[in-house]
Design a protein around this motif. Structure first.
Motif, PDB file in Angstrom:
ATOM      1  N   SER A 188       0.912   3.966  -2.991  1.00  0.00           N
ATOM      2  CA  SER A 188       0.560   5.347  -2.619  1.00  0.00           C
ATOM      3  C   SER A 188       1.673   6.316  -3.008  1.00  0.00           C
ATOM      4  O   SER A 188       1.416   7.410  -3.511  1.00  0.00           O
ATOM      5  CB  SER A 188       0.293   5.450  -1.123  1.00  0.00           C
ATOM      6  OG  SER A 188      -0.819   4.686  -0.780  1.00  0.00           O
TER       7      SER A 188
ATOM      8  N   THR B 223       0.833  -1.203   0.000  1.00  0.00           N
ATOM      9  CA  THR B 223       0.000   0.000   0.000  1.00  0.00           C
ATOM     10  C   THR B 223       0.869   1.254   0.000  1.00  0.00           C
ATOM     11  O   THR B 223       0.584   2.210  -0.714  1.00  0.00           O
ATOM     12  CB  THR B 223      -0.944  -0.004   1.215  1.00  0.00           C
ATOM     13  OG1 THR B 223      -1.761  -1.178   1.145  1.00  0.00           O
ATOM     14  CG2 THR B 223      -1.829   1.225   1.244  1.00  0.00           C
TER      15      THR B 223
ATOM     16  N   GLN C  25       1.587   6.774  -6.759  1.00  0.00           N
ATOM     17  CA  GLN C  25       0.478   7.628  -7.165  1.00  0.00           C
ATOM     18  C   GLN C  25       0.764   9.091  -6.860  1.00  0.00           C
ATOM     19  O   GLN C  25       0.455   9.969  -7.659  1.00  0.00           O
ATOM     20  CB  GLN C  25      -0.818   7.173  -6.491  1.00  0.00           C
ATOM     21  CG  GLN C  25      -1.357   5.885  -7.063  1.00  0.00           C
ATOM     22  CD  GLN C  25      -2.551   5.337  -6.308  1.00  0.00           C
ATOM     23  OE1 GLN C  25      -2.662   5.518  -5.100  1.00  0.00           O
ATOM     24  NE2 GLN C  25      -3.429   4.649  -7.020  1.00  0.00           N
TER      25      GLN C  25
END
Length: 156
Positions: free
Chosen positions: A108, A104, A111
């Motif tokens: 993240s 994750t 992104q």
């Protein structure tokens, strides 16, 4: 006897197909949906430079995606091997929680980086007179998909 030979024939056919498909995928890009724009005759120099900049930004985002996919594949492979070797349920749960946190975080961070690169590229292209927008590309990282945002040119 006929049923066995027919079953063997089908299995051999499936094996041949599965071996051949990897060779055809060699020429594919990492992100098939990553937009690329050709510079056309009749475009002003400013528009040509802006289109080249959009392509450069999208290539930079694709490079970031490729690096993150490699890291995610390593994380996932390590997670799978550690999970298979572990017999204790509590340890398996801890490995899963650690993997979830790491993957994750990796996605993240990608992104966020892609968003910063994209927004800066859109500002430059809009200043040059190109109408551009953010498009989301669905990309696989380890065992999950995430949407990353390259630039698409709408018009000039």
């Amino acid at each position: 006897m006929f049923k066995k030979s027919m079953t063997m024939f089908i299995l051999m056919f499936v094996m041949i197909l599965s071996m051949a498909t990897g060779g055809f995928a060699e020429d594919l890009t990492v992100v098939e949906e990553m937009p690329y724009y050709e510079v056309e005759t009749g475009m002003s120099e400013e528009i040509q430079v802006a289109i080249a900049d959009v392509n450069r930004v999208n290539a930079q985002i694709e490079a970031e995606i490729t690096a993150a996919q490699a890291a995610a594949a390593t994380l996932y492979a390590n997670y799978q091997s550690n999970l298979a070797a572990e017999e204790n349920a509590a340890a398996k749960a801890q490995l899963t929680a650690q993997y979830e946190t790491e993957i994750t975080s990796l996605i993240s961070q990608l992104q966020l980086t892609a968003q910063q690169i994209t927004l800066a590229g859109i500002e430059r292209s809009n200043a040059a007179g190109i109408q551009s927008e953010i498009a989301f590309v669905d990309t696989l990282f380890g065992d999950r998909n995430a949407k990353i945002d390259p630039i698409i040119v709408v018009g000039w």
